[in-house]
Design a protein around this motif. Structure first.
Motif, PDB file in Angstrom:
ATOM      1  N   ARG A   1     -34.305 -74.666 -12.364  1.00  0.00           N
ATOM      2  CA  ARG A   1     -35.416 -76.140 -11.495  1.00  0.00           C
ATOM      3  C   ARG A   1     -34.484 -75.779  -9.782  1.00  0.00           C
ATOM      4  O   ARG A   1     -34.996 -76.337  -8.885  1.00  0.00           O
ATOM      5  CB  ARG A   1     -33.611 -77.281 -11.231  1.00  0.00           C
ATOM      6  CG  ARG A   1     -34.030 -77.755 -13.036  1.00  0.00           C
ATOM      7  CD  ARG A   1     -32.641 -77.954 -13.490  1.00  0.00           C
ATOM      8  NE  ARG A   1     -32.998 -79.458 -13.219  1.00  0.00           N
ATOM      9  CZ  ARG A   1     -32.664 -80.898 -13.143  1.00  0.00           C
ATOM     10  NH1 ARG A   1     -33.876 -80.689 -13.826  1.00  0.00           N
ATOM     11  NH2 ARG A   1     -33.225 -81.664 -12.993  1.00  0.00           N
ATOM     12  N   ASP A   2     -34.122 -74.145 -10.037  1.00  0.00           N
ATOM     13  CA  ASP A   2     -33.479 -73.871  -8.513  1.00  0.00           C
ATOM     14  C   ASP A   2     -35.044 -73.384  -8.105  1.00  0.00           C
ATOM     15  O   ASP A   2     -34.123 -71.889  -8.508  1.00  0.00           O
ATOM     16  CB  ASP A   2     -32.650 -73.320  -8.341  1.00  0.00           C
ATOM     17  CG  ASP A   2     -32.294 -72.906  -6.542  1.00  0.00           C
ATOM     18  OD1 ASP A   2     -33.234 -72.743  -5.815  1.00  0.00           O
ATOM     19  OD2 ASP A   2     -30.766 -73.377  -6.370  1.00  0.00           O
ATOM     20  N   ARG A   3     -35.990 -73.854  -7.062  1.00  0.00           N
ATOM     21  CA  ARG A   3     -37.063 -72.520  -7.397  1.00  0.00           C
ATOM     22  C   ARG A   3     -36.826 -71.258  -6.398  1.00  0.00           C
ATOM     23  O   ARG A   3     -37.614 -71.369  -6.495  1.00  0.00           O
ATOM     24  CB  ARG A   3     -38.811 -73.803  -6.734  1.00  0.00           C
ATOM     25  CG  ARG A   3     -38.997 -74.471  -8.392  1.00  0.00           C
ATOM     26  CD  ARG A   3     -39.374 -73.462  -9.031  1.00  0.00           C
ATOM     27  NE  ARG A   3     -39.888 -74.648 -10.415  1.00  0.00           N
ATOM     28  CZ  ARG A   3     -40.092 -74.303 -11.912  1.00  0.00           C
ATOM     29  NH1 ARG A   3     -39.281 -73.196 -11.901  1.00  0.00           N
ATOM     30  NH2 ARG A   3     -40.310 -75.317 -12.384  1.00  0.00           N
ATOM     31  N   THR A   4     -36.352 -71.852  -4.615  1.00  0.00           N
ATOM     32  CA  THR A   4     -36.296 -71.663  -4.610  1.00  0.00           C
ATOM     33  C   THR A   4     -35.277 -69.275  -4.554  1.00  0.00           C
ATOM     34  O   THR A   4     -36.163 -68.422  -4.921  1.00  0.00           O
ATOM     35  CB  THR A   4     -35.061 -71.119  -3.285  1.00  0.00           C
ATOM     36  OG1 THR A   4     -35.617 -72.528  -2.344  1.00  0.00           O
ATOM     37  CG2 THR A   4     -34.872 -70.209  -1.926  1.00  0.00           C
ATOM     38  N   ALA A   5     -34.367 -69.279  -5.399  1.00  0.00           N
ATOM     39  CA  ALA A   5     -33.487 -68.696  -6.470  1.00  0.00           C
ATOM     40  C   ALA A   5     -34.433 -67.994  -7.548  1.00  0.00           C
ATOM     41  O   ALA A   5     -34.717 -66.648  -7.279  1.00  0.00           O
ATOM     42  CB  ALA A   5     -32.057 -69.192  -6.861  1.00  0.00           C
ATOM     43  N   GLN A   6     -35.274 -69.148  -8.266  1.00  0.00           N
ATOM     44  CA  GLN A   6     -36.093 -68.287  -9.113  1.00  0.00           C
ATOM     45  C   GLN A   6     -37.071 -67.280  -8.627  1.00  0.00           C
ATOM     46  O   GLN A   6     -37.463 -66.198  -9.525  1.00  0.00           O
ATOM     47  CB  GLN A   6     -36.878 -69.340  -9.213  1.00  0.00           C
ATOM     48  CG  GLN A   6     -37.242 -68.970 -10.998  1.00  0.00           C
ATOM     49  CD  GLN A   6     -38.659 -68.939 -10.873  1.00  0.00           C
ATOM     50  OE1 GLN A   6     -39.411 -69.372 -10.250  1.00  0.00           O
ATOM     51  NE2 GLN A   6     -39.086 -67.948 -11.829  1.00  0.00           N
ATOM     52  N   ARG A   7     -37.767 -67.997  -7.513  1.00  0.00           N
ATOM     53  CA  ARG A   7     -38.762 -66.477  -7.069  1.00  0.00           C
ATOM     54  C   ARG A   7     -38.143 -65.604  -6.448  1.00  0.00           C
ATOM     55  O   ARG A   7     -38.828 -64.407  -6.138  1.00  0.00           O
ATOM     56  CB  ARG A   7     -39.221 -67.392  -5.301  1.00  0.00           C
ATOM     57  CG  ARG A   7     -40.520 -68.520  -5.776  1.00  0.00           C
ATOM     58  CD  ARG A   7     -41.160 -68.710  -4.511  1.00  0.00           C
ATOM     59  NE  ARG A   7     -39.967 -69.922  -3.959  1.00  0.00           N
ATOM     60  CZ  ARG A   7     -40.138 -71.160  -3.384  1.00  0.00           C
ATOM     61  NH1 ARG A   7     -40.461 -71.975  -4.735  1.00  0.00           N
ATOM     62  NH2 ARG A   7     -39.741 -71.785  -2.773  1.00  0.00           N
ATOM     63  N   ALA A   8     -36.783 -65.772  -5.931  1.00  0.00           N
ATOM     64  CA  ALA A   8     -36.184 -64.492  -5.780  1.00  0.00           C
ATOM     65  C   ALA A   8     -35.927 -63.685  -6.813  1.00  0.00           C
ATOM     66  O   ALA A   8     -34.980 -62.397  -6.956  1.00  0.00           O
ATOM     67  CB  ALA A   8     -34.921 -64.584  -4.772  1.00  0.00           C
ATOM     68  N   GLY A   9     -35.795 -64.531  -8.305  1.00  0.00           N
ATOM     69  CA  GLY A   9     -35.580 -63.628  -9.164  1.00  0.00           C
ATOM     70  C   GLY A   9     -33.682 -63.560 -10.049  1.00  0.00           C
ATOM     71  O   GLY A   9     -33.351 -63.065 -10.358  1.00  0.00           O
ATOM     72  N   LYS A  10     -33.224 -64.769  -9.218  1.00  0.00           N
ATOM     73  CA  LYS A  10     -31.908 -64.392  -9.740  1.00  0.00           C
ATOM     74  C   LYS A  10     -31.785 -65.932  -9.520  1.00  0.00           C
ATOM     75  O   LYS A  10     -32.622 -67.012  -9.650  1.00  0.00           O
ATOM     76  CB  LYS A  10     -31.368 -64.604  -7.925  1.00  0.00           C
ATOM     77  CG  LYS A  10     -31.719 -64.325  -7.510  1.00  0.00           C
ATOM     78  CD  LYS A  10     -30.689 -62.661  -7.856  1.00  0.00           C
ATOM     79  CE  LYS A  10     -30.705 -61.710  -7.288  1.00  0.00           C
ATOM     80  NZ  LYS A  10     -29.647 -60.478  -7.636  1.00  0.00           N
ATOM     81  N   MET A  11     -30.517 -66.616 -10.604  1.00  0.00           N
ATOM     82  CA  MET A  11     -30.266 -67.554 -10.975  1.00  0.00           C
ATOM     83  C   MET A  11     -29.436 -68.690 -10.362  1.00  0.00           C
ATOM     84  O   MET A  11     -28.554 -67.664 -10.184  1.00  0.00           O
ATOM     85  CB  MET A  11     -29.661 -67.818 -12.318  1.00  0.00           C
ATOM     86  CG  MET A  11     -28.709 -68.879 -12.721  1.00  0.00           C
ATOM     87  SD  MET A  11     -28.854 -68.876 -14.796  1.00  0.00           S
ATOM     88  CE  MET A  11     -29.777 -69.235 -15.834  1.00  0.00           C
ATOM     89  N   SER A  12     -29.503 -70.221  -9.774  1.00  0.00           N
ATOM     90  CA  SER A  12     -28.366 -70.516  -9.034  1.00  0.00           C
ATOM     91  C   SER A  12     -27.225 -71.131  -9.782  1.00  0.00           C
ATOM     92  O   SER A  12     -27.053 -71.154 -11.025  1.00  0.00           O
ATOM     93  CB  SER A  12     -28.586 -71.579  -7.817  1.00  0.00           C
ATOM     94  OG  SER A  12     -29.250 -72.068  -8.973  1.00  0.00           O
ATOM     95  N   TYR A  13     -25.961 -71.369  -9.331  1.00  0.00           N
ATOM     96  CA  TYR A  13     -24.632 -72.158 -10.091  1.00  0.00           C
ATOM     97  C   TYR A  13     -25.228 -73.218 -10.817  1.00  0.00           C
ATOM     98  O   TYR A  13     -24.875 -73.177 -11.206  1.00  0.00           O
ATOM     99  CB  TYR A  13     -23.710 -72.216  -8.820  1.00  0.00           C
ATOM    100  CG  TYR A  13     -22.182 -73.119 -10.083  1.00  0.00           C
ATOM    101  CD1 TYR A  13     -21.756 -72.035 -10.561  1.00  0.00           C
ATOM    102  CD2 TYR A  13     -22.515 -74.515  -9.402  1.00  0.00           C
ATOM    103  CE1 TYR A  13     -20.480 -73.079 -11.026  1.00  0.00           C
ATOM    104  CE2 TYR A  13     -20.967 -74.899 -10.116  1.00  0.00           C
ATOM    105  CZ  TYR A  13     -20.234 -74.126 -11.079  1.00  0.00           C
ATOM    106  OH  TYR A  13     -19.132 -75.189 -11.636  1.00  0.00           O
TER     107      TYR A  13
END
Length: 540
Positions: free
Chosen positions: A316-328
């Protein structure tokens, strides 16, 4: 104004405002109490004398009437005489009482303003659960001046009772931003901050304010996981009404210790989620990469499924997803779905990941795509896997789809108790082997007493393990002090990446341990006071 002519809406609001201001004056309050004592006095008792300049009509049973109309030539207009018999605020539906006078709401006669800590009595007088006090206070404008006045609160509550006809609509109106008919994550922050600061079961958190944002973030994600069935990031009135969230809020005042209860506000669950995330976040950047998430449960989940999670199918966190990461926040959803695959949201979570072409059905091609890696991992463990055709026949017999050869989301939801078997067969080798080693599957409902969910069992077991590891780490630390040797922490703590310098000693319920946990990211990443990232949720 001539007789028979009604007040215009704007003028009526001004009259109501003047009436409420008059009602809050000390002289008016004394007069009301004298009239009330006169009504309650036994028959034959002398009547209470009332001065002519303070005379007013006797209050109606539902509440005090408005003041008399200003002096004007001719007879008093008839509409005003009817309004004198009308209660100040009428009942707005189930669960809420009529608003009468401020002393009756506040419990302190003569008090014209109330602070947040005084709003518990007001919430109860309004027929609301205790922990609605924060939303009531902030909706009445308490954030600006630190207190609310009688006429401001009563005018606000009147509007809510007139516009909202059940408690779900009232709660949504109290929390939502002006003009919005939905709830976003930021809307829950003031409400949850008040729970953290005032609930006796979270009193130990008062000494660790830096941990508040982590608790609030986790609880918000659990609320949206359980209530936001549309995955829109906005909780609608219908979603709130279909959920049990308001019943959980109402039971908060009955729960003395939120560490012992199970549910959305359980501190132990928050602690387990936070520690699990911290174990995987080795670089302390508050984000997880593919390799970080793959280490969950010793690489139990297949690499293909890890890649699907990071593809954006469920994040759901598109900003982190575009960076290839997963947020808390996304990790909270992942862990809840991984450890309890019987809930509707978890079934939707894993179905989205397995539906490669997004056509709303799982075909044999998609199932074989995930089963290929599962077969290779089983062979590496010296376990001979079933041929895919045999496995496919078993899964079709298990799910019994309505359309032959295509498994839909509805098919899996109809057999939700068997959904964990289906999903683990294709991408979780550890849980697949655990189920295969049992001769008979123990379905929910066996045994006496209330049945715990898979998530509750997981969280309870993890919490006991964390407590034991913290105790062992503390013993090793004490041994270092006594012996002066260079011995490291115990094996259990080493295995999970714990250290006495970063986590602190004591059981997870201790404030000293909380301080160690909350200083973890501050010490390692240099972000002072930052605990458990609250992306898009800022505390004021």
């Amino acid at each position: 104004m001539s007789p028979g002519k009604t007040l215009q809406p704007v003028l009526k609001m001004k009259v109501d405002e003047l009436f409420l201001r008059w009602l809050s004056e000390d002289a008016t309050q004394r007069l009301l109490h004298e009239c009330l004592r006169a009504v309650q006095a036994p028959q034959g008792a002398p009547n209470v004398a009332v001065s002519a300049d303070a005379a007013m009509p006797a209050p109606a049973p539902g509440g005090p009437g408005p003041p008399a109309a200003p002096a004007a030539p001719g007879p008093r207009p008839e509409p005003h005489s009817r309004r004198t018999r009308r209660p100040a605020v009428r009942r707005g539906g189930r669960g809420c009482a009529e608003v009468q006078t401020w002393p009756e709401l506040q419990g302190t006669p003569g008090l014209s303003r109330a602070r947040l800590e005084d709003m518990g009595n007001v919430a109860k007088a309004c027929g609301c659960p205790l922990y609605w006090k924060g939303p009531l206070f902030y909706r009445a404008g308490g954030r600006r001046g630190g207190s609310v006045s009688v006429h401001t609160f009563v005018a606000m509550w009147r509007r809510i009772l007139q516009d909202c006809h059940d408690e779900e609509a009232r709660f949504l109106h109290l929390l939502a931003s002006p003009g919005c008919d939905f709830l976003e994550q930021e809307d829950f922050v003031p409400f949850l901050q008040d729970v953290v600061e005032s609930h006796p079961g979270l009193a130990f958190l008062k000494e660790a304010p830096e941990f508040h944002s982590c608790y609030i973030t986790t609880v918000i994600q659990r609320i949206f996981y359980a209530v936001n069935r549309s995955w829109s990031g906005r909780i609608s009135y219908n979603e709130l009404r279909r959920s049990h969230f308001l019943q959980v809020v109402a039971r908060l005042e009955e729960e003395a210790d939120l560490s012992l209860t199970s549910g959305l506000f359980c501190y132990e669950h928050v602690y387990v989620i936070y520690c699990t995330f911290r174990e995987l976040d080795t670089d302390c950047d508050l984000l997880l990469g593919n390799c970080d998430l793959a280490r969950h449960r010793d690489h139990a989940i297949s690499d293909k499924m890890i890649d699907r999670i990071f593809s954006g199918a469920v994040m759901r966190d598109r900003t982190a997803q575009r960076a290839g990461k997963m947020s808390y926040e996304d990790f909270v959803w992942f862990l809840l779905s991984e450890e309890d695959k019987t809930t509707p949201t978890s079934i939707e979570y894993w179905f989205r990941c397995m539906d490669l072409d997004g056509d709303g059905a799982l075909s044999a091609f998609e199932l074989e795509f995930f089963y290929e890696e599962q077969s290779r991992r089983l062979r590496s463990l010296d376990v001979e896997p079933l041929p895919f055709p045999d496995c496919l026949c078993q899964m079709l017999d298990l799910v019994r789809p309505r359309t032959q050869g295509r498994i839909t989301l509805g098919d899996l939801k109809r057999c939700r108790l068997l959904a964990p078997i289906f999903f683990d067969t294709f991408f979780n080798v550890d849980k697949y082997l655990d189920r295969e080693q049992h001769e008979q599957l123990a379905l929910p409902g066996d045994g006496d007493g209330p049945e715990l969910s898979d998530w509750d069992r997981f969280a309870a077991a993890e919490y006991r393990l964390l407590v034991a590891e913290e105790a062992a780490a503390q013993l090793w630390e004490d041994g270092l002090v006594l012996d002066g040797g260079g011995v490291g922490v115990g094996d259990g703590a080493e295995k999970r990446g714990w250290s006495t310098t970063s986590c602190g000693g004591g059981a997870p319920g201790d404030v000293s341990n909380l301080r160690g946990l909350s200083s973890y990211y501050s010490e390692e990443s240099g972000k002072a006071g930052e605990v458990g990232p609250v992306r898009g949720v800022g505390l004021e």
